[in-house]
Write a protein that holds these residues in place. Sequence first.
Motif, short mmCIF file in Angstrom:
data_model
loop_
_atom_site.label_atom_id
_atom_site.label_comp_id
_atom_site.label_asym_id
_atom_site.label_seq_id
_atom_site.Cartn_x
_atom_site.Cartn_y
_atom_site.Cartn_z
N LEU A 166 -14.31 1.84 3.35
CA LEU A 166 -13.77 2.72 4.38
C LEU A 166 -12.05 2.41 4.69
O LEU A 166 -11.42 3.23 4.74
CB LEU A 166 -14.38 2.37 5.98
N ILE A 167 -11.96 1.40 4.56
CA ILE A 167 -10.47 0.67 4.94
C ILE A 167 -9.71 0.89 3.63
O ILE A 167 -8.67 1.69 3.77
CB ILE A 167 -10.65 -0.97 5.35
N THR A 168 -10.32 1.01 2.64
CA THR A 168 -9.43 1.25 1.37
C THR A 168 -9.28 2.86 1.24
O THR A 168 -7.88 3.30 1.32
CB THR A 168 -10.26 1.05 0.11
N SER A 169 -10.21 3.65 1.70
CA SER A 169 -9.70 5.11 1.88
C SER A 169 -8.75 5.62 2.94
O SER A 169 -7.79 6.25 2.72
CB SER A 169 -11.23 5.56 2.08
N LEU A 170 -8.85 4.76 4.04
CA LEU A 170 -8.00 5.12 5.09
C LEU A 170 -6.70 4.67 4.74
O LEU A 170 -5.59 5.45 4.95
CB LEU A 170 -8.38 4.09 6.20
N LEU A 171 -6.45 3.46 4.04
CA LEU A 171 -5.00 3.05 3.54
C LEU A 171 -4.23 3.98 2.56
O LEU A 171 -3.26 4.10 2.40
CB LEU A 171 -5.06 1.41 3.16
N HIS A 172 -5.25 4.22 1.33
CA HIS A 172 -4.92 4.60 0.33
C HIS A 172 -4.82 6.20 0.44
O HIS A 172 -3.64 6.85 0.15
CB HIS A 172 -6.03 4.32 -0.92
N GLN A 173 -5.78 7.04 1.11
CA GLN A 173 -5.62 8.32 1.21
C GLN A 173 -4.96 8.94 2.60
O GLN A 173 -4.17 9.84 2.53
CB GLN A 173 -6.97 9.01 1.16
N PHE A 175 -2.60 6.89 4.17
CA PHE A 175 -1.31 6.33 4.25
C PHE A 175 -0.60 6.08 3.08
O PHE A 175 0.73 5.82 3.05
CB PHE A 175 -1.11 4.77 5.10
N GLY A 176 -1.17 6.26 1.99
CA GLY A 176 -0.49 6.57 0.56
C GLY A 176 -0.39 5.38 0.13
O GLY A 176 0.48 5.13 -0.81
N LEU A 177 -0.87 4.11 0.42
CA LEU A 177 -0.69 2.85 -0.04
C LEU A 177 -1.41 3.02 -1.48
O LEU A 177 -2.41 3.36 -1.74
CB LEU A 177 -1.28 1.74 0.88
N VAL A 178 -0.94 2.21 -2.36
CA VAL A 178 -1.35 1.85 -3.63
C VAL A 178 -2.90 1.56 -3.56
O VAL A 178 -3.45 0.76 -2.67
CB VAL A 178 -0.68 0.83 -4.42
N TYR A 179 -3.55 2.08 -4.39
CA TYR A 179 -5.13 1.65 -4.23
C TYR A 179 -5.69 0.17 -4.39
O TYR A 179 -6.17 -0.18 -3.86
CB TYR A 179 -6.01 2.63 -5.28
N THR A 184 -7.53 -4.57 -1.82
CA THR A 184 -7.35 -6.06 -1.45
C THR A 184 -7.30 -6.31 0.05
O THR A 184 -8.07 -7.09 0.62
CB THR A 184 -6.13 -6.58 -1.89
N ILE A 185 -6.61 -5.34 0.73
CA ILE A 185 -6.72 -5.44 2.27
C ILE A 185 -7.90 -5.00 2.74
O ILE A 185 -8.62 -5.76 3.83
CB ILE A 185 -5.56 -4.45 2.88
#
Length: 213
Positions: A166-173, A175-179, A184-185
Amino acid sequence: MKKRRTLFRLLACISILFIFYALMKNYVIDPGAAGFLSRKTGLKRELNLPVWLNVMYIHVAFACIAMASGLLNFSNRIFEKSRRFHRINGYVYVVSILVVVLTSGYMAPYATGGRISSIGFNVINMIWPFITIMALVQIKKKRMVRHRNWMIRSYAFCFTNMMIHLITSLLHQGFGLVYAASYTIGVYGSIVLLLAIPEIIIRTIGQSGEKIA
């Protein structure tokens, strides 16, 4: 009492849906974990795919068992009908967690995001058994409320994978952060949230010796 029943029903819905999703995704839709493995880059160790997949299958299976058995043991109706079942099912939960932790230990060095993510998983692999053993110690001493509270803390970690993604998807999709960085976050963010959320739940349901539902 009404709060506890509502909380249990919500927990049951989330748990059942996640178990169904995990089984379908890992055994039917993508049994080769192609989608997940495609995200792994820069591995320091060579990944033996057949062994890794078999370990993953065991990991997922016992994670689902832990989630299901933990949910059943939060049911007051089941507890009142058969305390023997509650006790045996509790040991099933503990054994399942140990298998999940051991298999996670094998997979940790291959975690997306490299060594930093691996360390995060190893931290989880130390926290979760410790919390679960604390729950076991409390029931051996017949401290029902403390046992319940430690079980709430332990059960939260059944949702580690869901929280990470959930956190990974929020940040990656979102906010566009690298997967890899998002993942890791997600690992460390899940540790913080899975330690904090149970404390909120414990405060919400109060200090009654009753179970959640």
